[in-house]
Structures are given as structure tokens and as C-alpha cells.
Design a protein around this motif. Structure first.
Motif, mmCIF file in Angstrom:
data_model
loop_
_atom_site.group_PDB
_atom_site.id
_atom_site.type_symbol
_atom_site.label_atom_id
_atom_site.label_comp_id
_atom_site.label_asym_id
_atom_site.label_seq_id
_atom_site.Cartn_x
_atom_site.Cartn_y
_atom_site.Cartn_z
ATOM 1 N N ARG A 277 6.933 -4.288 -10.492
ATOM 2 C CA ARG A 277 5.916 -3.290 -10.154
ATOM 3 C C ARG A 277 4.657 -3.944 -9.581
ATOM 4 O O ARG A 277 4.073 -3.440 -8.626
ATOM 5 C CB ARG A 277 5.572 -2.466 -11.399
ATOM 6 N N SER A 280 5.319 -4.858 -6.072
ATOM 7 C CA SER A 280 5.365 -3.680 -5.214
ATOM 8 C C SER A 280 3.971 -3.111 -4.972
ATOM 9 O O SER A 280 3.650 -2.674 -3.859
ATOM 10 C CB SER A 280 6.264 -2.611 -5.850
ATOM 11 N N LEU A 299 4.306 4.731 -6.338
ATOM 12 C CA LEU A 299 5.411 4.158 -7.103
ATOM 13 C C LEU A 299 5.735 4.959 -8.357
ATOM 14 O O LEU A 299 6.583 4.547 -9.155
ATOM 15 C CB LEU A 299 5.076 2.708 -7.490
#
Length: 313
Positions: A277, A280, A299
């Protein structure tokens, strides 16, 4: 990885290996790309979730099986992307190209007169293959400046014996070993001699991992995780063969091994998800000029967790 509709336990096994035991991919890279990275080479996870607009302007998200960078002692590095497929599908090569472009855009370098893009080295692992499955696939791009082409090499499980997997330290492929003997599973279940031979192979895998643990090549987490993943593939692939299932479960240590390892695996997966995460979030902030909060909304990260990730950026 196969798309979300067709996602299987095999995809989950591959991603678990990449998320929690990324160092095991180095021998795979050496095998498929002819590299010679040492097993302790520095390796870096790259964002595997990419956001882009489709032709209608809607945001779409694509997730790759594996995207990572390996560093050499001389300071140079190479980026790799490996897909795992139980069977081929018509859109696979298109997806590989799309992923490659998105990965290249993440590290794009702007110059005074344009932009430099570096397409990663891509490969495919076929768990199942036939005589018609190619050893490499070609991506050909016709541009106004000329034709560009590159090849995507192919790994096929059927090409590997257990001894060759051991010899080349291809730990990542061991959970998928049953694909190499898939066509003979029914015979193995019905023929006591063939069953003993198959279970002997599974025992050899367990013994090999135990030896590597004692040598310090792998740790306890890796040993137990690989054995559990082998068990998961066995349950799916040989689910209707009771003799094989019972024999493999006995070798794996049954529930004792499973409950101890699952607790460790859950902790490892939580760490892996956090790292993915963060990567990202950083990618979206850079590529789409988003704030950290907006990137986390894209996300689908719960707002209650925003503070945790902001502190890690």
C-alpha cells in the motif's frame, strides 16, 4: 496473475510467495533470464497496483503478479515482471504489455525534447502447458519511428523434474510440483506403487527444505510456508483423490504444522500488505499529482487508517 474473475488458489500461492518471501524469486530470475544474481542480492518490491483512465474516462485498476527490482554489486539494476498462469488465455500477452507500459511510466524520465521509458523484463510461468506452448512470446510495436520488438520468455512446470528444482534452488516452484505429474494423479491414487513414488517425492521436498533450513539457506517461516502452500495446491489439484490427500497431509504434519504456521503467515501478510500500500500510495502521488489522502481514497484505504500510512511515507 489471472484476472479477478478467474483467480484461483494458484494465484494466491504465487502472490504469497512474492509478498512474503520475495528473495526466493532471485533463482527464478536467474533461470528464465540467464542472470547470475547471488541469492542475497538486494531486491525491492515495486508498486503492483496501477491506476489509469480507460477510453471513457473511468479510472481502472490493474494488479500485476510481481514487479520488483534487483540490484547488482556494481550499482546497476534491472526491473522484472513475472506472471503466473495455470493456463494460457488470449488476453495474457496484451496484459503483459499493458503492465510493462504502466511500470515504465512509474519511472519515466522527462528530457528537454521528450520522455524516456524503460520496459521491464517480463516472463510467464505456465503451470500447465502443451506441445504448442511456445518457449518465448513476442511483443511487436510498430511506431512512426520504426518497428520495435521484444521477447517474453516462458517457464513451464512440465520441463522440471524434482531434482532439477533442487539443483537450481527453485524454491518458488516447489509448491507447484504436482502440476508436473498432474496427468498421472488418478493412476497414482489407484496404484499403490505409483502412490508410494508420488509420496516419496513429497517427502523429498520436505526433506530438502529441512536440509536448507539447517544450512541457514532459508528460515523456519519460509520452510513452513512453502510446505503449507504445497499442501494448498495439493488440496485443489488432487482434491478428488483421497489416497493422495491423506498421504500428503500425513507428510506435512497435518494440523500441528498448519496452525503454527498460519499465525506466522497472517503476521507476514499484514506486513506485506502495508508495504504494498505504501508503494502504491507513493506511485499515485508521483504519477497523478495526488495528495496522500486522495491517493489513499483511490486505493479504498479506510480513512481510519490514513494516519498510520502517512506516518510511514
Amino acid at each position: 496473475m489471472e484476472n479477478s474473475v478467474q483467480s484461483t488458489i494458484y494465484d494466491d500461492v504465487w502472490r504469497t510467495e512474492l509478498c512474503d518471501m520475495i528473495e526466493l524469486v532471485i533463482p527464478v530470475v536467474n533461470e528464465v533470464f540467464g542472470e547470475s544474481f547471488p541469492l542475497n542480492a538486494r531486491i525491492e518490491h515495486l508498486p503492483d497496483t496501477h491506476e489509469f483512465e480507460d477510453v471513457s474516462g473511468r479510472m481502472e485498476r490493474r494488479t500485476t503478479d510481481s514487479c520488483f527490482r534487483i540490484y547488482r554489486d556494481d550499482g546497476t539494476d534491472s526491473t522484472y515482471h513475472i506472471e503466473c498462469q495455470s493456463t494460457a488465455d488470449s488476453s495474457m500477452l496484451v496484459r503483459i504489455f499493458e503492465y510493462g507500459v504502466q511500470i515504465a511510466l512509474d519511472d519515466a524520465e522527462e528530457t528537454s525534447d521528450g520522455i524516456n521509458l524503460v520496459i521491464p523484463h517480463s516472463a510467464v510461468l505456465f503451470l500447465r502447458s502443451t506441445s504448442k506452448t511456445p518457449d518465448k512470446m513476442q511483443v511487436k510495436i510498430s511506431t512512426p519511428g520504426g518497428c520495435v520488438r521484444y521477447f517474453v520468455p516462458v517457464l513451464k512446470m512440465k520441463d522440471y523434474t524434482l531434482d532439477s528444482l533442487f539443483e537450481k534452488n527453485l524454491f518458488m516452484l516447489l509448491p507447484f510440483y504436482l502440476f508436473s505429474v498432474e496427468k498421472s494423479l488418478q493412476e497414482c491414487d489407484e496404484n499403490p506403487q505409483k502412490l508410494r513414488e508420488l509420496l516419496n517425492d513429497i517427502s523429498r521436498i520436505a526433506g530438502f527444505l529441512s536440509a536448507k533450513l539447517k544450512q541457514g539457506v532459508i528460515d523456519t517461516f519460509t520452510q513452513r510456508t512453502l510446505l503449507r502452500l504445497l499442501g494448498e495446491v495439493n488440496k485443489k489439484l488432487a482434491g478428488k483423490y483421497s489416497n493422495i490427500l491423506e498421504g500428503v497431509e500425513e507428510i506435512m504434519g497435518g494440523k500441528v504444522l498448519e496452525y503454527e504456521e498460519k499465525d506466522i503467515l497472517r503476521r507476514g501478510l499484514a506486513m506485506g500488505r502495508a508495504e504494498e500500500r505504501i508503494s502504491s500510495i507513493k506511485s499515485l502521488m508521483k504519477k497523478m499529482k495526488l495528495s496522500a489522502e486522495d491517493a489513499m481514497r483511490v486505493l479504498d484505504i479506510p480513512p481510519a487508517e490514513f494516519g498510520k500510512y502517512i506516518s510511514l511515507l
